[in-house]
Scaffold this motif. Structure first.
Motif, PDB file in Angstrom:
ATOM      1  N   GLU A 149       0.854  -1.210   0.000  1.00 48.89           N
ATOM      2  CA  GLU A 149       0.000   0.000   0.000  1.00 48.89           C
ATOM      3  C   GLU A 149       0.878   1.243   0.000  1.00 48.89           C
ATOM      4  O   GLU A 149       1.959   1.231   0.568  1.00 48.89           O
ATOM      5  N   PHE A 150       0.358   2.305  -0.644  1.00 49.77           N
ATOM      6  CA  PHE A 150       1.071   3.590  -0.659  1.00 49.77           C
ATOM      7  C   PHE A 150       0.131   4.684  -0.162  1.00 49.77           C
ATOM      8  O   PHE A 150       0.076   5.783  -0.720  1.00 49.77           O
ATOM      9  N   LEU A 151      -0.640   4.344   0.858  1.00 44.20           N
ATOM     10  CA  LEU A 151      -1.667   5.264   1.344  1.00 44.20           C
ATOM     11  C   LEU A 151      -1.089   6.197   2.406  1.00 44.20           C
ATOM     12  O   LEU A 151      -0.413   5.738   3.308  1.00 44.20           O
ATOM     13  N   ARG A 212      14.141  12.883   1.405  1.00 47.57           N
ATOM     14  CA  ARG A 212      13.812  14.251   0.981  1.00 47.57           C
ATOM     15  C   ARG A 212      13.513  15.124   2.197  1.00 47.57           C
ATOM     16  O   ARG A 212      13.924  16.279   2.258  1.00 47.57           O
ATOM     17  N   ILE A 213      12.784  14.563   3.154  1.00 48.97           N
ATOM     18  CA  ILE A 213      12.431  15.361   4.337  1.00 48.97           C
ATOM     19  C   ILE A 213      13.693  15.710   5.131  1.00 48.97           C
ATOM     20  O   ILE A 213      13.915  16.868   5.495  1.00 48.97           O
ATOM     21  N   SER A 214      14.540  14.704   5.392  1.00 47.60           N
ATOM     22  CA  SER A 214      15.751  15.010   6.168  1.00 47.60           C
ATOM     23  C   SER A 214      16.659  15.949   5.378  1.00 47.60           C
ATOM     24  O   SER A 214      17.334  16.810   5.952  1.00 47.60           O
ATOM     25  N   HIS A 246       7.337  17.820  -4.068  1.00 45.67           N
ATOM     26  CA  HIS A 246       6.792  17.066  -2.927  1.00 45.67           C
ATOM     27  C   HIS A 246       7.823  16.721  -1.866  1.00 45.67           C
ATOM     28  O   HIS A 246       9.001  16.540  -2.142  1.00 45.67           O
ATOM     29  N   PHE A 247       7.329  16.633  -0.648  1.00 51.06           N
ATOM     30  CA  PHE A 247       8.159  16.238   0.500  1.00 51.06           C
ATOM     31  C   PHE A 247       9.373  17.136   0.676  1.00 51.06           C
ATOM     32  O   PHE A 247      10.467  16.679   0.970  1.00 51.06           O
ATOM     33  N   LEU A 248       9.148  18.403   0.440  1.00 47.14           N
ATOM     34  CA  LEU A 248      10.202  19.394   0.670  1.00 47.14           C
ATOM     35  C   LEU A 248       9.742  20.426   1.700  1.00 47.14           C
ATOM     36  O   LEU A 248      10.218  21.551   1.707  1.00 47.14           O
ATOM     37  N   ARG A 249       8.810  20.023   2.562  1.00 50.88           N
ATOM     38  CA  ARG A 249       8.383  20.928   3.622  1.00 50.88           C
ATOM     39  C   ARG A 249       9.273  20.705   4.840  1.00 50.88           C
ATOM     40  O   ARG A 249       9.238  19.636   5.451  1.00 50.88           O
ATOM     41  N   ALA A 250      10.068  21.706   5.153  1.00 51.93           N
ATOM     42  CA  ALA A 250      10.926  21.578   6.340  1.00 51.93           C
ATOM     43  C   ALA A 250      10.055  21.668   7.590  1.00 51.93           C
ATOM     44  O   ALA A 250       8.992  22.271   7.581  1.00 51.93           O
ATOM     45  N   ILE A 252       9.631  19.821  11.906  1.00 51.40           N
ATOM     46  CA  ILE A 252      10.246  19.253  13.105  1.00 51.40           C
ATOM     47  C   ILE A 252      10.476  17.757  12.969  1.00 51.40           C
ATOM     48  O   ILE A 252      10.584  17.046  13.965  1.00 51.40           O
ATOM     49  N   GLY A 253      10.551  17.291  11.731  1.00 49.65           N
ATOM     50  CA  GLY A 253      10.902  15.887  11.529  1.00 49.65           C
ATOM     51  C   GLY A 253       9.673  15.045  11.247  1.00 49.65           C
ATOM     52  O   GLY A 253       8.570  15.384  11.644  1.00 49.65           O
ATOM     53  N   TYR A 254       9.891  13.927  10.576  1.00 51.61           N
ATOM     54  CA  TYR A 254       8.769  13.033  10.254  1.00 51.61           C
ATOM     55  C   TYR A 254       8.460  12.127  11.435  1.00 51.61           C
ATOM     56  O   TYR A 254       9.306  11.857  12.281  1.00 51.61           O
TER      57      TYR A 254
END
Ligand code: UGA
Length: 446
Positions: A149-151, A212-214, A246-250, A252-254
């Motif tokens: 799943e990719f939900l 990408r997030i880190s 996408h996934f470039l929102r800085a 407080i971490g995922y």
């Protein structure tokens, strides 16, 4: 076009219910089996057991085609059985597959062919192990397919019905075709592949999103050091079609039920095979440090945190869900409590209970910020967009906002009389405070 089949689901958790209700929406008969009686009772009574947009409506709309049971035997009538149980991490960081093995033990014995489909996120190699276990149990009539799943929580129903791709890894061509047909009414690219590659696609996709997030969080930290604005940087970077926005929102971490556990599981999977996955190890470490940077920002403004009152606004790991699993708010609350701060917490839906022992849960934002020395935006709830209001400023002991999600406009927040710190944005909040105001002290009293 796919014909209607009978689908059995192991696990009435988040993945199981979204999968079940969406297959019912596509016209299939669905039997959902779980081992928790209260959960089954709630579902039979028409209640969704957790907060997920569109799920209650989808369950209600398709109730004629949905059945809930505690008995695995009822799954005997299913043509295809989806495993949607949790795979939490063990102490070693490996994925705990005990719920998968229990589902296997509970498989009904049937005459004809059944296909077992793995939706849960599992280590590469699980398919091979399950196939061997099926053979050892004499279940040669049961095929195996990996269909990850990719939900994303908060939009899972939408994601299921509008996927970017459907990944199907099978040992037998026939089984792959049968599973693909279940999705016949959905228009999406289908990636047909081997089982191990399907398993890896899921882990790699999540690992890349986390990378990408880190990455953007580290860019944010450098932006703070050199005076750039990460929101502007992300916009400029994301417009490159090779990179995308996408996934470039800085922030407080995922957090959440997936990324933290899947990153550990992939790192562990690699090291079990003798490979040190250096990049992923760094991604995980950056994320851990990122959650703690808020503490440094608070200390910068408030000095020692002992006795200071801090409002944590938004507790769920992200907006749109009540899921508290691996929520950065938990790390923040326990760090603050350890420093001797008083923590007042608010969220529109999440109820952390014992997880946030020692913090005071408040019913409204205003109640949380009353008398507070700082307000920290931890989750990007829409309700917090107008936080920089006169009412909030006047309620606080010091008008300080630490925006862990870059939700507010810094200039507006400062104009409204707040000292403001975002993530990866200019951090000189004092100069715009009205004349006579000291660093983060109250600017007006009512
Ligand atoms: C994630 C993936 O997005 C799904 O594709 C995947 O199926 C799912 O994990 C899973 O493995 O089951 P989810 O954890 O629900 O879904 O949520 P995301 O929206 O991906 O957010 C994950 C975390 O990253 C959140 O803490 C979020 O705040 C954070 N995030 C996301 C950022 O910090 N910055 C971003 O730019 C995006």
């Amino acid at each position: 076009m796919g014909e209607s089949r009978t689908i059995g689901i192991f696990g009435a958790g988040w993945v199981g219910l979204v999968t079940g209700s969406c297959f019912a929406e596509l016209g299939h008969e669905v039997i959902v089996r779980d081992v928790v009686p209260e959960r089954i009772e709630a579902l039979r009574a028409g209640r969704a057991p957790f907060h997920e947009p569109d799920l209650p409506e989808t369950l209600a709309r398709n109730r004629e085609r949905l059945r809930y049971t505690l008995e695995a035997g009822e799954l005997a009538e299913a043509d295809v059985l989806f495993i949607c149980v949790q795979t939490p991490p063990t102490y070693s960081g490996d994925a705990d597959l005990s719920y998968v093995w229990t589902a296997l033990d509970d498989l009904p014995r049937v005459e004809g062919r059944q296909i077992l489909v793995m939706k849960s996120t599992v280590p590469v190699g699980t398919g091979e192990k399950v196939r061997a276990a099926l053979e050892a149990r004499g279940l040669t009539n049961v095929g195996y397919v990996s269909n990850p799943e990719f939900l994303a929580e908060g939009r899972a129903v939408h994601d299921f019905l509008n996927p970017d791709r459907i990944v199907i890894g099978a040992f037998d061509e026939e089984d792959a075709v049968a599973v693909e047909r279940l999705y016949g009414k959905i228009e999406a690219e289908v990636v047909r592949t081997d089982v191990a590659s399907a398993e890896m696609i899921k882990l790699a996709a999540n690992a890349f999103l986390m990378t990408r997030i880190s990455f953007i969080n580290e860019i944010a930290n450098v932006c703070e050091a050199v005076g750039a604005d990460v929101v502007e940087v992300a916009r400029g970077v994301g417009l490159d079609h090779r990179l995308g926005p996408h996934f470039l929102r800085a922030g407080i971490g995922y957090g959440g039920s997936c990324f933290p556990k899947d990153s550990l599981a992939l790192k562990q999977l690699a090291s079990n095979s003798g490979y040190h996955f250096q990049l992923l190890a760094a991604v995980i470490e950056v994320n851990e440090l990122q959650k703690r940077r808020v503490i440094q920002k608070l200390e910068k403004h408030l000095g020692k945190l002992r006795g200071k009152k801090v409002a944590l606004l938004g507790l769920a790991f992200k907006a749109g869900t009540d899921d508290m699993r691996e929520a950065p708010s938990l790390v923040l609350a326990s760090r603050l409590l350890a420093e001797g701060a008083e923590v007042r917490a608010w969220d529109p839906v999440a109820r952390p209970g014992e997880l946030m022992k020692g913090a005071t849960l408040c019913d409204t934002v205003l109640e949380a910020v009353r008398g507070a020395d700082a307000a920290v935006i931890v989750t990007e709830w829409e309700e917090l967009r107008d936080l920089a209001s006169d009412e909030v400023r006047e309620a606080m002991a010091r008008p300080l906002i630490i925006d862990g999600r870059n939700l507010l406009d810094p200039a507006e927040a400062r104009r409204a009389g707040f000292a403001y710190e975002g993530i990866g944005r200019q951090s000189s909040p004092f100069e715009t405070l009205p004349e006579g105001a000291e660093q983060a002290t109250k600017v007006s009293t009512s």
